[in-house]
Motif scaffolding. Sequence first.
Motif, PDB file in Angstrom:
ATOM      1  N   PRO A  27       5.649  10.014   0.903  1.00 35.06           N
ATOM      2  CA  PRO A  27       6.398  10.597   0.714  1.00 35.06           C
ATOM      3  C   PRO A  27       6.393  10.647  -1.291  1.00 35.06           C
ATOM      4  O   PRO A  27       7.011  11.892  -2.009  1.00 35.06           O
ATOM      5  CB  PRO A  27       7.259  11.691   1.064  1.00 35.06           C
ATOM      6  CG  PRO A  27       7.235  10.680   2.626  1.00 35.06           C
ATOM      7  CD  PRO A  27       6.541   9.367   2.215  1.00 35.06           C
ATOM      8  N   THR A  28       7.027  10.045  -1.287  1.00 37.21           N
ATOM      9  CA  THR A  28       8.179   9.370  -2.596  1.00 37.21           C
ATOM     10  C   THR A  28       6.580   9.745  -3.924  1.00 37.21           C
ATOM     11  O   THR A  28       5.926   9.145  -3.495  1.00 37.21           O
ATOM     12  CB  THR A  28       8.371   7.842  -2.381  1.00 37.21           C
ATOM     13  OG1 THR A  28       8.877   7.233  -1.491  1.00 37.21           O
ATOM     14  CG2 THR A  28       8.934   7.056  -3.994  1.00 37.21           C
ATOM     15  N   PRO A  29       7.517  10.120  -4.871  1.00 38.85           N
ATOM     16  CA  PRO A  29       6.185   9.844  -5.902  1.00 38.85           C
ATOM     17  C   PRO A  29       5.770   9.657  -6.391  1.00 38.85           C
ATOM     18  O   PRO A  29       6.433   7.633  -6.768  1.00 38.85           O
ATOM     19  CB  PRO A  29       7.239  10.560  -7.171  1.00 38.85           C
ATOM     20  CG  PRO A  29       7.945  11.918  -6.343  1.00 38.85           C
ATOM     21  CD  PRO A  29       9.020  10.782  -5.007  1.00 38.85           C
ATOM     22  N   ILE A  30       4.312   9.202  -7.413  1.00 40.37           N
ATOM     23  CA  ILE A  30       4.006   7.925  -7.533  1.00 40.37           C
ATOM     24  C   ILE A  30       4.806   7.301  -8.215  1.00 40.37           C
ATOM     25  O   ILE A  30       4.282   5.557  -8.386  1.00 40.37           O
ATOM     26  CB  ILE A  30       2.462   8.029  -7.949  1.00 40.37           C
ATOM     27  CG1 ILE A  30       2.138   7.232  -7.776  1.00 40.37           C
ATOM     28  CG2 ILE A  30       2.617   9.208  -9.541  1.00 40.37           C
ATOM     29  CD1 ILE A  30       0.061   7.246  -8.028  1.00 40.37           C
ATOM     30  N   LEU A  31       4.483   7.712  -9.668  1.00 33.37           N
ATOM     31  CA  LEU A  31       5.713   6.843 -10.334  1.00 33.37           C
ATOM     32  C   LEU A  31       7.634   5.691  -9.568  1.00 33.37           C
ATOM     33  O   LEU A  31       7.175   4.435 -10.053  1.00 33.37           O
ATOM     34  CB  LEU A  31       6.403   7.059 -11.926  1.00 33.37           C
ATOM     35  CG  LEU A  31       4.916   8.023 -12.504  1.00 33.37           C
ATOM     36  CD1 LEU A  31       6.255   8.778 -13.623  1.00 33.37           C
ATOM     37  CD2 LEU A  31       3.922   6.671 -12.760  1.00 33.37           C
ATOM     38  N   GLU A  32       8.032   6.385  -8.687  1.00 29.16           N
ATOM     39  CA  GLU A  32       8.558   6.113  -7.872  1.00 29.16           C
ATOM     40  C   GLU A  32       8.128   5.285  -6.845  1.00 29.16           C
ATOM     41  O   GLU A  32       9.054   3.697  -7.181  1.00 29.16           O
ATOM     42  CB  GLU A  32       9.351   7.381  -7.528  1.00 29.16           C
ATOM     43  CG  GLU A  32      10.784   6.537  -6.338  1.00 29.16           C
ATOM     44  CD  GLU A  32      12.142   6.342  -7.608  1.00 29.16           C
ATOM     45  OE1 GLU A  32      12.939   5.662  -7.006  1.00 29.16           O
ATOM     46  OE2 GLU A  32      11.725   6.172  -8.992  1.00 29.16           O
ATOM     47  N   LYS A  33       6.745   4.946  -6.232  1.00 35.10           N
ATOM     48  CA  LYS A  33       6.441   4.715  -5.674  1.00 35.10           C
ATOM     49  C   LYS A  33       6.768   2.408  -6.241  1.00 35.10           C
ATOM     50  O   LYS A  33       6.762   1.916  -5.720  1.00 35.10           O
ATOM     51  CB  LYS A  33       5.177   4.939  -5.063  1.00 35.10           C
ATOM     52  CG  LYS A  33       5.349   6.159  -4.067  1.00 35.10           C
ATOM     53  CD  LYS A  33       3.863   6.074  -3.807  1.00 35.10           C
ATOM     54  CE  LYS A  33       3.674   6.921  -2.341  1.00 35.10           C
ATOM     55  NZ  LYS A  33       3.053   7.430  -2.291  1.00 35.10           N
TER      56      LYS A  33
ATOM     57  N   ALA B 146       8.211  -1.021  -5.532  1.00 31.76           N
ATOM     58  CA  ALA B 146       7.464  -1.573  -5.591  1.00 31.76           C
ATOM     59  C   ALA B 146       7.596  -3.174  -5.794  1.00 31.76           C
ATOM     60  O   ALA B 146       8.620  -4.434  -5.193  1.00 31.76           O
ATOM     61  CB  ALA B 146       5.653  -1.618  -5.136  1.00 31.76           C
ATOM     62  N   ALA B 147       7.812  -3.072  -7.099  1.00 30.60           N
ATOM     63  CA  ALA B 147       8.421  -3.936  -7.796  1.00 30.60           C
ATOM     64  C   ALA B 147      10.161  -4.594  -7.968  1.00 30.60           C
ATOM     65  O   ALA B 147      10.368  -5.767  -7.433  1.00 30.60           O
ATOM     66  CB  ALA B 147       8.579  -3.557  -9.473  1.00 30.60           C
ATOM     67  N   GLU B 148      10.779  -3.606  -7.832  1.00 31.88           N
ATOM     68  CA  GLU B 148      11.970  -3.960  -6.867  1.00 31.88           C
ATOM     69  C   GLU B 148      12.412  -4.853  -5.259  1.00 31.88           C
ATOM     70  O   GLU B 148      13.368  -5.264  -5.771  1.00 31.88           O
ATOM     71  CB  GLU B 148      13.168  -2.628  -6.117  1.00 31.88           C
ATOM     72  CG  GLU B 148      14.412  -2.677  -6.495  1.00 31.88           C
ATOM     73  CD  GLU B 148      15.840  -1.794  -7.344  1.00 31.88           C
ATOM     74  OE1 GLU B 148      16.529  -1.730  -6.329  1.00 31.88           O
ATOM     75  OE2 GLU B 148      14.590  -0.470  -7.247  1.00 31.88           O
ATOM     76  N   ALA B 149      11.759  -4.227  -4.963  1.00 32.09           N
ATOM     77  CA  ALA B 149      11.515  -5.017  -3.208  1.00 32.09           C
ATOM     78  C   ALA B 149      11.074  -6.127  -3.478  1.00 32.09           C
ATOM     79  O   ALA B 149      11.020  -6.557  -2.594  1.00 32.09           O
ATOM     80  CB  ALA B 149      10.161  -3.961  -2.799  1.00 32.09           C
TER      81      ALA B 149
ATOM     82  N   ASN C 141       1.217  -1.329  -0.325  1.00 32.23           N
ATOM     83  CA  ASN C 141       0.053   0.023  -0.202  1.00 32.23           C
ATOM     84  C   ASN C 141       0.516   1.717  -0.203  1.00 32.23           C
ATOM     85  O   ASN C 141       1.938   1.236   0.883  1.00 32.23           O
ATOM     86  CB  ASN C 141      -0.696  -0.032   1.370  1.00 32.23           C
ATOM     87  CG  ASN C 141      -2.217   0.694   1.402  1.00 32.23           C
ATOM     88  OD1 ASN C 141      -1.400   2.347   0.889  1.00 32.23           O
ATOM     89  ND2 ASN C 141      -3.262   0.603   0.860  1.00 32.23           N
ATOM     90  N   SER C 142       1.001   2.079  -0.935  1.00 31.57           N
ATOM     91  CA  SER C 142       1.792   2.879  -1.217  1.00 31.57           C
ATOM     92  C   SER C 142       1.829   4.072   0.199  1.00 31.57           C
ATOM     93  O   SER C 142       2.714   5.259  -0.053  1.00 31.57           O
ATOM     94  CB  SER C 142       1.666   3.975  -2.678  1.00 31.57           C
ATOM     95  OG  SER C 142       0.293   4.176  -2.626  1.00 31.57           O
ATOM     96  N   SER C 143       1.182   4.592   0.762  1.00 36.77           N
ATOM     97  CA  SER C 143       1.172   4.593   2.391  1.00 36.77           C
ATOM     98  C   SER C 143       1.997   4.273   2.622  1.00 36.77           C
ATOM     99  O   SER C 143       2.802   5.782   3.513  1.00 36.77           O
ATOM    100  CB  SER C 143      -0.380   5.074   2.560  1.00 36.77           C
ATOM    101  OG  SER C 143      -0.556   3.470   3.488  1.00 36.77           O
ATOM    102  N   THR C 144       2.281   3.558   3.266  1.00 38.43           N
ATOM    103  CA  THR C 144       4.064   3.233   3.543  1.00 38.43           C
ATOM    104  C   THR C 144       5.212   3.918   3.195  1.00 38.43           C
ATOM    105  O   THR C 144       6.329   3.843   4.576  1.00 38.43           O
ATOM    106  CB  THR C 144       3.929   1.643   3.367  1.00 38.43           C
ATOM    107  OG1 THR C 144       2.843   0.714   4.057  1.00 38.43           O
ATOM    108  CG2 THR C 144       5.349   0.652   3.496  1.00 38.43           C
ATOM    109  N   ILE C 145       5.106   4.131   2.202  1.00 37.34           N
ATOM    110  CA  ILE C 145       6.020   5.358   1.679  1.00 37.34           C
ATOM    111  C   ILE C 145       5.898   6.584   1.106  1.00 37.34           C
ATOM    112  O   ILE C 145       6.230   7.318  -0.307  1.00 37.34           O
ATOM    113  CB  ILE C 145       6.931   5.119   1.008  1.00 37.34           C
ATOM    114  CG1 ILE C 145       6.522   3.692  -0.929  1.00 37.34           C
ATOM    115  CG2 ILE C 145       7.753   3.008   1.166  1.00 37.34           C
ATOM    116  CD1 ILE C 145       7.208   3.560  -2.021  1.00 37.34           C
TER     117      ILE C 145
END
Length: 271
Positions: free
Chosen positions: A15-21, A25-28, A9-13
């Motif tokens: 402040p990060t911009p959405i495309l970077e999120k 997620a994929a890299e992790a 869930n992108s709330s976990t990170i």
Amino acid sequence: MAQFKYSLNSSTIKPTPILEKIRIAAEAGYEGIELWHADIDLHLESGGTVEEIRKVVDDHQLVVPTTVMLKGWCEPDGPADVQGMDECRRKMEHAVIVGARHAVAGPPHHGVDFELAAQRYGRLLDLGLELGVRPAMEYLGFAQEVNSIADALRIMEGSGHPEATIVLDPFHDFRGGGGHDDVAKLKPEQIAVCHFDDAPASPPANEQRDPDRVMPGDGVIELDKFVGLLRQIGYSGFISLELFREDLWKQDPLKVAKQGLKAMQAICENV
């Protein structure tokens, strides 16, 4: 033993911009990412497009289990209802473009007319299905009335809609006091996504808010019981890490995402 799928869930990170999120997620190592409409809107305000978000999701071979969140769908007749439904339509149109399977319908925080809520949720589902996405009923532990699985089920069943689904969350089970037992009443296809998190021993449960959540395994919630109930009913969908901690927002988002995935797997794959 059924294999869960893992989402961030992108709330976990936050402040990060959405495309970077999405890239993180994929890299992790996640299979999915839940996207917030506030982030989508911020991307649009900066000159981006919703189609661009979808391309990045597809390029990283991710699934979008849900977008978060729909508000204003449970108002009495009048201008607020019209405005709320217009905004829900706009968000669900974006949800369809980014490829979301569900859109999270957050409950009112105040008192609720459950008969009206059931009717309104059914109407929201009809609109979502017309557009191509399924609104999922969420309960919030700190809401006045819709704060448990049982409350969400009351609205879902009252709607009489065959496509009604729920968003599960062990933190809200803990915070609202309803516990996890009602997971056993669900069919796996009724669960849109299962948020995953933990809660500290203090402050007291009835005083906790979203920022109090901690990494799975670092708190006092009976997550083994929660996961056991999911397995008991045959759920094998997305488990999604959802935290709102400013201390984590200040850290390397990739490190946080990797830490969260390991924490979820340590619990979910040993029950």
